[in-house]
Design a protein around this motif. Structure first.
Motif, PDB file in Angstrom:
ATOM      1  N   MET A 150     -23.684  84.669 -53.578  1.00 27.32           N
ATOM      2  CA  MET A 150     -22.477  84.904 -52.783  1.00 27.32           C
ATOM      3  C   MET A 150     -21.677  86.074 -53.351  1.00 27.32           C
ATOM      4  O   MET A 150     -21.227  86.951 -52.625  1.00 27.32           O
ATOM      5  N   SER A 185     -20.903  89.551 -51.722  1.00 26.51           N
ATOM      6  CA  SER A 185     -19.502  89.988 -51.609  1.00 26.51           C
ATOM      7  C   SER A 185     -19.349  91.396 -52.201  1.00 26.51           C
ATOM      8  O   SER A 185     -18.677  92.239 -51.621  1.00 26.51           O
ATOM      9  N   ILE A 202      -7.728  91.093 -50.382  1.00 29.39           N
ATOM     10  CA  ILE A 202      -8.391  90.115 -51.259  1.00 29.39           C
ATOM     11  C   ILE A 202      -7.436  89.696 -52.380  1.00 29.39           C
ATOM     12  O   ILE A 202      -7.304  88.516 -52.704  1.00 29.39           O
ATOM     13  N   SER A 234      -5.103  87.190 -51.087  1.00 26.83           N
ATOM     14  CA  SER A 234      -5.710  86.163 -50.227  1.00 26.83           C
ATOM     15  C   SER A 234      -5.344  84.745 -50.654  1.00 26.83           C
ATOM     16  O   SER A 234      -5.442  83.823 -49.846  1.00 26.83           O
ATOM     17  N   LEU A 245     -13.088  81.926 -46.145  1.00 27.77           N
ATOM     18  CA  LEU A 245     -14.051  81.926 -47.255  1.00 27.77           C
ATOM     19  C   LEU A 245     -15.052  80.785 -47.084  1.00 27.77           C
ATOM     20  O   LEU A 245     -16.264  81.003 -47.163  1.00 27.77           O
ATOM     21  N   ILE A 278      -6.298  83.840 -54.094  1.00 24.89           N
ATOM     22  CA  ILE A 278      -6.991  83.681 -55.379  1.00 24.89           C
ATOM     23  C   ILE A 278      -5.975  83.906 -56.494  1.00 24.89           C
ATOM     24  O   ILE A 278      -5.147  84.819 -56.385  1.00 24.89           O
ATOM     25  N   VAL A 290     -17.127  89.841 -42.419  1.00 23.33           N
ATOM     26  CA  VAL A 290     -15.847  89.388 -42.982  1.00 23.33           C
ATOM     27  C   VAL A 290     -14.936  90.564 -43.340  1.00 23.33           C
ATOM     28  O   VAL A 290     -13.716  90.468 -43.161  1.00 23.33           O
ATOM     29  N   ALA A 332     -18.899  81.405 -46.656  1.00 20.50           N
ATOM     30  CA  ALA A 332     -19.777  80.938 -47.737  1.00 20.50           C
ATOM     31  C   ALA A 332     -20.779  79.923 -47.203  1.00 20.50           C
ATOM     32  O   ALA A 332     -21.941  79.922 -47.595  1.00 20.50           O
ATOM     33  N   VAL A 370     -20.672  93.867 -49.800  1.00 19.59           N
ATOM     34  CA  VAL A 370     -19.720  94.054 -48.692  1.00 19.59           C
ATOM     35  C   VAL A 370     -18.578  94.956 -49.166  1.00 19.59           C
ATOM     36  O   VAL A 370     -18.198  95.909 -48.489  1.00 19.59           O
TER      37      VAL A 370
END
Ligand SMILES: O=C(NC1CCCCC1)[C@H](C1CCCCC1)n1c(-c2ccc(CO)cc2)nc2ccccc21
Length: 233
Positions: free
Chosen positions: A89, A93, A113, A116, A48, A118, A30, A52, A96
């Protein structure tokens, strides 16, 4: 000063867990996708949910390889997976996010991010966690064991036989503690800092459902698996 030694059985336990952890990895990366181009908020949400969903499938396969897990009561197996899926998760993340990348790539990833979809209020706790994981420079053995320890948390909701889960979690904690002493001799608090990350992970649990429902878009669609495992829709 007592000489810390990892026993043959502990070596075997660690080998099984690390191999399972490395075998069950997310297919496509990702971070690479996010670095390639800027997506819309809808595309990011879809990305996502896809990532996920495949991570949950990977988590189930990893968990089945944890010695003793499949001998637990079946409802308790589900309760442990449901209780740890969001934490696993975020842990993945964080790994990553804190992976070594070429200069400037981490900043671009962070920017992507942040934009994104959020909502703003969750950025600080999320990135604080990512950065605190990054500072630990965890080895893959530590990452694999910490994930197994998070899954084997006895006091998840609806777990009936907590002692049975403790009996599986304790050997993992033991070998992780020894590994930390051997790998970070100059940092006696390293093991405690690792476990402190699990506490920080639990707080992200609380934010998660709201992070999803507040994603800047209308009509949030989830896969059936995510509806099962996340408290959404
Ligand atoms: O795909 C992702 N994470 C996957 C999940 C499965 C395991 C591998 C990583 C998403 C991105 C999706 C697309 C929009 C940008 C975030 N992500 C998050 C993340 C995860 C969940 C929430 C809401 O609860 C918010 C953010 N943190 C990341 C840190 C680094 C790289 C991706 C990261």
């Amino acid at each position: 000063k007592e000489k810390v030694k990892i026993t043959k059985e502990q070596q075997a336990l660690m080998k099984v867990v690390v191999e399972a952890y490395n075998r069950h990895q997310i297919p496509q990366d990702v971070a690479k996708k996010l670095l390639q181009e800027q997506y819309s908020e809808e595309e990011n949400f879809l990305l996502l949910t896809e990532m996920a969903t495949s991570q949950v499938q990977v988590l189930v396969e990893f968990t089945k390889n944890i010695p003793g897990f499949l001998s637990l009561n079946h409802e308790d197996q589900i309760a442990l997976l449901k209780g740890s899926a969001v934490e696993a998760m975020f842990l993945r993340s964080a790994q990553v996010f804190s992976r070594k990348m070429p200069n400037g790539h981490t900043e671009v990833l962070e920017e992507r991010i942040r934009k994104s979809g959020i909502s703003e209020e969750f950025m600080t706790p999320m990135f604080n966690f990512y950065k605190s994981i990054g500072e630990l420079h965890m080895m893959q053995e530590e990452q694999a064991l910490l994930t197994a320890i998070a899954i084997l948390t006895p006091d998840r909701p609806y777990v009936k036989d907590q002692q049975a889960v403790e009996r599986l979690q304790e050997p993992m904690l033991d070998v992780l503690r020894k590994l930390c002493v051997l790998q970070h001799p100059q940092e006696p608090q390293y093991f405690a800092r690792l476990l402190g990350r699990l506490t920080e992970l639990r707080t992200l649990n609380h934010y998660h459902a709201e992070m999803l429902t507040s994603w800047r878009m209308n009509d949030h669609k989830f896969t059936p698996l995510l509806c099962e495992i996340w408290d959404v829709e």
